[in-house]
Design a protein around this motif. Sequence first.
Motif, PDB file in Angstrom:
ATOM      1  N   ALA A 409       0.834  -1.206   0.000  1.00 54.24           N
ATOM      2  CA  ALA A 409       0.000   0.000   0.000  1.00 54.24           C
ATOM      3  C   ALA A 409       0.869   1.256   0.000  1.00 54.24           C
ATOM      4  O   ALA A 409       0.592   2.229  -0.718  1.00 54.24           O
ATOM      5  N   ARG A 410       1.937   1.246   0.787  1.00 52.17           N
ATOM      6  CA  ARG A 410       2.840   2.394   0.828  1.00 52.17           C
ATOM      7  C   ARG A 410       3.540   2.573  -0.522  1.00 52.17           C
ATOM      8  O   ARG A 410       3.708   3.702  -1.000  1.00 52.17           O
ATOM      9  N   ALA A 431      -4.419   1.973  -3.051  1.00 53.29           N
ATOM     10  CA  ALA A 431      -3.509   1.836  -1.909  1.00 53.29           C
ATOM     11  C   ALA A 431      -4.289   1.786  -0.597  1.00 53.29           C
ATOM     12  O   ALA A 431      -3.992   0.972   0.292  1.00 53.29           O
ATOM     13  N   GLU A 432      -5.295   2.642  -0.462  1.00 55.60           N
ATOM     14  CA  GLU A 432      -6.116   2.627   0.755  1.00 55.60           C
ATOM     15  C   GLU A 432      -6.845   1.298   0.907  1.00 55.60           C
ATOM     16  O   GLU A 432      -7.009   0.789   2.026  1.00 55.60           O
ATOM     17  N   ARG A 457       1.628   1.968  10.260  1.00 58.38           N
ATOM     18  CA  ARG A 457       2.158   2.914   9.267  1.00 58.38           C
ATOM     19  C   ARG A 457       3.442   3.563   9.774  1.00 58.38           C
ATOM     20  O   ARG A 457       4.412   3.728   9.020  1.00 58.38           O
ATOM     21  N   SER A 458       3.437   3.928  11.052  1.00 62.71           N
ATOM     22  CA  SER A 458       4.607   4.586  11.626  1.00 62.71           C
ATOM     23  C   SER A 458       5.822   3.660  11.609  1.00 62.71           C
ATOM     24  O   SER A 458       6.924   4.071  11.226  1.00 62.71           O
ATOM     25  N   ARG A 459       5.621   2.409  11.987  1.00 60.61           N
ATOM     26  CA  ARG A 459       6.748   1.481  12.037  1.00 60.61           C
ATOM     27  C   ARG A 459       7.230   1.119  10.635  1.00 60.61           C
ATOM     28  O   ARG A 459       8.427   0.936  10.411  1.00 60.61           O
ATOM     29  N   HIS A 460       6.314   1.018   9.686  1.00 56.68           N
ATOM     30  CA  HIS A 460       6.739   0.779   8.304  1.00 56.68           C
ATOM     31  C   HIS A 460       7.501   1.987   7.766  1.00 56.68           C
ATOM     32  O   HIS A 460       8.476   1.828   7.016  1.00 56.68           O
ATOM     33  N   HIS A 461       7.070   3.175   8.155  1.00 58.63           N
ATOM     34  CA  HIS A 461       7.769   4.388   7.729  1.00 58.63           C
ATOM     35  C   HIS A 461       9.195   4.410   8.274  1.00 58.63           C
ATOM     36  O   HIS A 461      10.121   4.914   7.614  1.00 58.63           O
TER      37      HIS A 461
END
Length: 559
Positions: A409-410, A431-432, A457-461
């Motif tokens: 998705a990212r 993506a959503e 999302r934060s950890r993937h970022h």
Amino acid sequence: MSPPAHTSDTDRTDPGTDTIAPGVAVAETVRSTLGPNGRDKMIVGRDGTVIVTNTGSSILDRLEVDDPIGRVVVGAAEAQDRRVGDGTTTQVLLVGELLSTARSLFDRGVHPTAVAAGYKRAAGHARERLEEYAVPLDRGDEGPLRRVAMTAVTGRWDEAAARQFAEYTLSALRAVDFDVSRLTLHDAPGGDLFDSSLIDGIAVDMDASSTAVDGIDAGTPRSYTAPAIAAVDAEITPDAADASGTLSLDDPDDLAEMRAYARDSRAALVESVAEAGTDVLFCQKSIDDAVRTALSRRGVLAVERTRQDEFDAIVRATGASRVMDAGALDADALGRGGAVERRSVGRSSLLVVTDCPEETHASLVLRGGTPHVAAETRRIVTDCVDVVRQARRDGAVVPGGGASWLALARDVSARADALDGREQLAAEGFAESLEAVPRVLAENAGLDPIDALAELRSRHHDGDRAVGVDAGGSLRDMRAAGVLEPVTVVDACLANALETTARILRIDEVLPAESAADGASEGHAHGGPTGTGGHGSQTGNHGGHAADHGGGYPWALSH
């Protein structure tokens, strides 16, 4: 003839709106079953049969879906199941999310064609990126395959049971060199999961198949060591007349002679089978009752009406020659096995052929306290077998728990920035939609889906691209947790979801077909007594042609 009433665009429903709701409804049906914490569905058939399962393919296969759009989604799930044996729930969920997103895009003025085009480009990029998250498998290391198997069954049982059944699955596949055509699964009510067993050989379920061993003489052995096995692919019965007719008997001696002939014919059949040295005879069709009883008294176990696939497997595995006439049976036509025995497993009766010399077979007999539990166990392990075999064939796996879906998705979201116009909106919507997988996994695990998705999302970022939702509801690295799934399952979900969604988006209205009974209705007459109709006056051959088809259109509409 008055002119047709004008219909403006504002009077019509937005494109695709009416065709989206049924697909979304099917997705909502299986949404709560996704993942190891998914809930079960109780399916009650018209005959009162009750099945409790959270396997998406089993649920959709048994649902009565009347809406044609809904049937398209169900058909796509069946295609997914046939292709890879797993991922049906994920694929249907993704279709529902893509359709819901498309509805929002319609409200923003994006045409269905642009939505489909944007989805296609986004899916293509996601499938390209998927390979980058794959972890290659070492053929000599079964550890990853064992973890794939445990991922498939985790949440259905406790960890000890999941580990045991992962071992059963690998042992069964290893025994047949991962050739599932030589592996059979049976469910046997009674006992618990740990009473399940792997049999080296062909197990024939006497209750579920058409095979029958009723009437066997009490003196017939229950087991045979190194038996000689015959395979007869025709009825075993005394000679019958080639044509029907009437038999006239002039005196009682004629009746006695006829009975003696039938008795001698049966005796000849029995003698032929016994003299060949036969211990066990499998017949694909019926056996005359008197012949079977006589064979039993001679110590020959005669099994009639053996199911065709079981009969073929026995022929291949034992090396027996398929004969069409039991009277012509000889020692050269016999096959061999290590043993043949009758077993009682719980409330089920099995006939087991073990240690076959020509082709290895394995049978996994799965136990459960009730018929429902045993049958559900078999369905789950069937999925497990398919997933493990697919992972080995792929030679690679990806992190499970929704980690791969969020990473994709990212990637798609970043790629969408390079697209122009309305396709960019569609790609962002795609993506959503991919984020629905980790979101629903978190929701079914009892987490707040919004908070869980934000943390993911934060950890993937931050670079932790393998973080997902585990069976306990924790957010952790899926590779370290051993939560893995085959690459092909994810890839097939993407491909099938795109194809299904695009097909539905191209449909702007569902129209009822005209039945033959309504063919002469007003406005659709193609010729007739007056020669008038909704398409203007038509006479001659065209009118007659329509009449030959009951008044309906003699063609089909398609692309």
